[in-house]
Design a protein around this motif. Structure first.
Motif, short mmCIF file in Angstrom:
data_model
loop_
_atom_site.label_atom_id
_atom_site.label_comp_id
_atom_site.label_asym_id
_atom_site.label_seq_id
_atom_site.Cartn_x
_atom_site.Cartn_y
_atom_site.Cartn_z
N ALA A 141 0.84 -1.20 0.00
CA ALA A 141 0.00 0.00 0.00
C ALA A 141 0.87 1.24 0.00
O ALA A 141 1.79 1.37 0.82
CB ALA A 141 -0.91 0.01 1.22
N VAL A 142 0.61 2.17 -0.91
CA VAL A 142 1.33 3.44 -1.01
C VAL A 142 0.30 4.55 -1.21
O VAL A 142 -0.88 4.29 -1.47
CB VAL A 142 2.34 3.44 -2.18
N SER A 143 0.73 5.78 -1.08
CA SER A 143 -0.16 6.93 -1.29
C SER A 143 0.05 7.49 -2.68
O SER A 143 1.18 7.85 -3.04
CB SER A 143 0.11 8.03 -0.25
N PRO A 144 -1.01 7.60 -3.48
CA PRO A 144 -0.87 8.20 -4.82
C PRO A 144 -0.63 9.70 -4.71
O PRO A 144 -1.24 10.39 -3.89
CB PRO A 144 -2.22 7.92 -5.48
N GLY A 145 0.26 10.21 -5.54
CA GLY A 145 0.58 11.62 -5.50
C GLY A 145 -0.61 12.51 -5.74
O GLY A 145 -0.69 13.63 -5.21
N ARG A 146 -1.60 12.03 -6.50
CA ARG A 146 -2.78 12.83 -6.79
C ARG A 146 -3.56 13.19 -5.52
O ARG A 146 -4.27 14.19 -5.49
CB ARG A 146 -3.69 12.07 -7.77
N GLY A 147 -3.39 12.39 -4.49
CA GLY A 147 -4.05 12.68 -3.23
C GLY A 147 -3.53 13.93 -2.55
O GLY A 147 -4.14 14.41 -1.59
N PHE A 148 -2.42 14.48 -3.05
CA PHE A 148 -1.84 15.70 -2.50
C PHE A 148 -1.99 16.89 -3.46
O PHE A 148 -1.28 17.88 -3.34
CB PHE A 148 -0.36 15.46 -2.17
N GLY A 149 -2.93 16.75 -4.39
CA GLY A 149 -3.20 17.83 -5.33
C GLY A 149 -2.67 17.53 -6.72
O GLY A 149 -1.97 16.54 -6.95
N GLU A 150 -2.99 18.41 -7.65
CA GLU A 150 -2.62 18.20 -9.05
C GLU A 150 -1.10 18.12 -9.24
O GLU A 150 -0.61 17.40 -10.10
CB GLU A 150 -3.19 19.32 -9.92
N ASP A 151 -0.34 18.89 -8.45
CA ASP A 151 1.12 18.87 -8.59
C ASP A 151 1.73 17.54 -8.16
O ASP A 151 2.90 17.29 -8.43
CB ASP A 151 1.75 20.01 -7.78
N GLY A 152 0.94 16.72 -7.49
CA GLY A 152 1.46 15.43 -7.06
C GLY A 152 1.25 14.32 -8.07
O GLY A 152 1.79 13.21 -7.89
N GLU A 153 0.48 14.58 -9.12
CA GLU A 153 0.22 13.54 -10.12
C GLU A 153 1.53 13.08 -10.76
O GLU A 153 2.43 13.88 -11.03
CB GLU A 153 -0.73 14.07 -11.20
N GLY A 154 1.62 11.77 -10.98
CA GLY A 154 2.83 11.19 -11.56
C GLY A 154 3.82 10.71 -10.52
O GLY A 154 4.88 10.17 -10.87
N TYR A 155 3.47 10.85 -9.23
CA TYR A 155 4.37 10.45 -8.15
C TYR A 155 3.64 9.57 -7.14
O TYR A 155 2.41 9.52 -7.09
CB TYR A 155 4.92 11.69 -7.42
N LEU A 156 4.44 8.89 -6.33
CA LEU A 156 3.94 8.15 -5.17
C LEU A 156 4.64 8.65 -3.93
O LEU A 156 5.82 9.01 -3.96
CB LEU A 156 4.22 6.65 -5.31
#
Length: 411
Positions: free
Chosen positions: A366-381
């Motif tokens: 289980a990891v946290s998707p970057g999108r959960g931290f806003g648009e700037d987090g998309e593409g990251y974990l």
């Protein structure tokens, strides 16, 4: 008979008219992942949980012993004071002086919080209202956004991963926005991206705060978890900082006391007083044995804090080294308990939520998707290095096996 002024029930039952502040909150983006994680565990499947920064290490035995002793004293079971007992606030000031050379008044410049998250949220209520704006760092730790929204304020998210550009964007926003932002939130070492800064960043931030008349809230949650000789600077150690802002610290990370829920807000006396006023209406203070144990922790457990930081560094190296061998592009963090990793090719087009679901469903991690931290987090974990090194190496193996099987099936 029903009067004309009565509102009839609808066919599907009574409707609860929740407050507008609740309606402003978006759907919880981690919901799907948490649901699948729960289902797997109920089914008896082992899940390696790197999704939440929830320390697995116990506090130093001395802290636990003091807690046990304090709980046995019947005098400690009464209501406490909302701003924290005097000796604890004195200990906070002593620690600031010892670590950062900062002098604080324990009576007017420190307040104890039920964790820094509670303190931050209530401070937003104390400082902001409809029409007020806060600048928050992006990618954003959710409470930095939603506490402002719950206080009826507006949020401007600025990417903080290039600190100099972040400062420039703060200045640009202040120049072009009317009314000007009321609050600027900073969070270094940063959650989730692990971005770090040096003291000169805060020198410029204080200058901007004076120029544009905004208040600063520094979330310093990861102050104690630093690697490779890096020392995270305190905002309050900057000349003039206490004139414009406050800093939140916590015992959750360095002291492994996350579930104890104890943190502090220190700095500007008017901001501290405003938070204390709000807390006076909302709570009766933290359970006194926790406060007593925290005093012992700060007085006698510096070595334990250093040991925890060293343990996290070993975990970082084990986990990042494994991901690097799988071909992931990794920037090893200098602080904090998270690895902020770019999703590798060819899976980047999946989106961070779907990729995180894949790792959980097929890899058991289980990891946290970057999108959960806003648009700037998309593409990251965001991956929390809270498990021991052996368990983290196993997580890497399971991730590698999951992605390798996908490559083979594609061929």
């Amino acid at each position: 008979m029903r009067g004309e002024s009565e509102v009839p029930f609808s066919d599907d039952g009574f409707k609860i008219p929740v407050a507008e502040r609740v309606k402003r909150l978006p759907p919880y983006l981690f919901g799907k992942i948490n649901k699948l994680k729960y289902e797997k565990r109920v089914a008896g499947i082992d899940v390696i949980d790197l999704g939440m920064g929830n320390p697995t290490d116990p506090p130093d035995p001395l802290i636990v012993e003091k807690m046990t002793e304090a709980v046995s004293d019947p005098r400690n079971h009464r209501y406490s004071v909302a701003n924290g007992i005097a000796n604890l606030r004195k200990e906070v000031t002593a620690r600031y002086w010892k670590r950062y050379g900062v002098r604080l008044d324990p009576d007017s410049e420190v307040v104890t919080c039920i964790g820094s998250k509670e303190g931050f949220s209530h401070l937003c209520l104390a400082l902001m209202g409809p029409g007020d704006t806060a600048i928050v760092p992006s990618p954003s730790f959710p409470v930095h956004v939603y506490a402002v929204m719950l206080a009826a304020g507006n949020v401007i998210e600025l990417d903080c991963r290039e600190p100099d550009q972040f400062l420039s964007n703060i200045a640009y926003t202040c120049e072009h926005l009317y009314p000007k932002p009321r609050v600027v939130v900073v969070n270094f070492p940063h959650n989730p991206s692990a971005t770090v800064i040096e003291q000169d960043f805060y020198v410029e931030l204080v200058r901007l705060a004076r120029k544009y008349s905004f208040m600063v809230i520094s979330d310093f949650a990861y102050a104690d978890i630093c690697f490779d000789g890096y020392k995270a600077p305190s905002f309050l150690a900057t000349p003039g900082a206490t004139e414009v802002g406050v800093e939140f610290t916590t015992m959750s990370k360095g002291y492994s006391m996350a579930g104890w829920r104890i943190g502090f807000c220190s700095g500007n006396s008017e901001m501290v007083r405003a938070l204390s006023t709000i807390k006076g209406y909302y709570d009766y203070g933290l359970f006194q044995p926790v406060q007593i144990a925290a005093i012992v922790a700060m007085r006698h457990c510096d070595a334990a804090v250093d040991s925890i930081a060293a343990e996290y560094q070993q975990r970082r190296d084990a986990f990042c080294g494994g991901l690097e061998r799988l071909g992931w592009e990794i920037e090893r963090p200098k602080a904090g308990m998270f690895v902020w990793a770019k999703i590798p090719e060819p899976w980047s087009e999946m989106g961070s939520i779907d990729f995180a679901m894949k790792l959980l469903d097929e890899g058991g991690v289980a990891v946290s998707p970057g999108r959960g931290f806003g648009e700037d987090g998309e593409g990251y974990l965001r991956m929390a290095i809270v498990e021991n090194s052996q368990r983290l190496r196993q997580a890497v193996k399971q991730i590698g096996k999951c992605l390798k099987s996908e490559e083979i099936s594609a061929e």
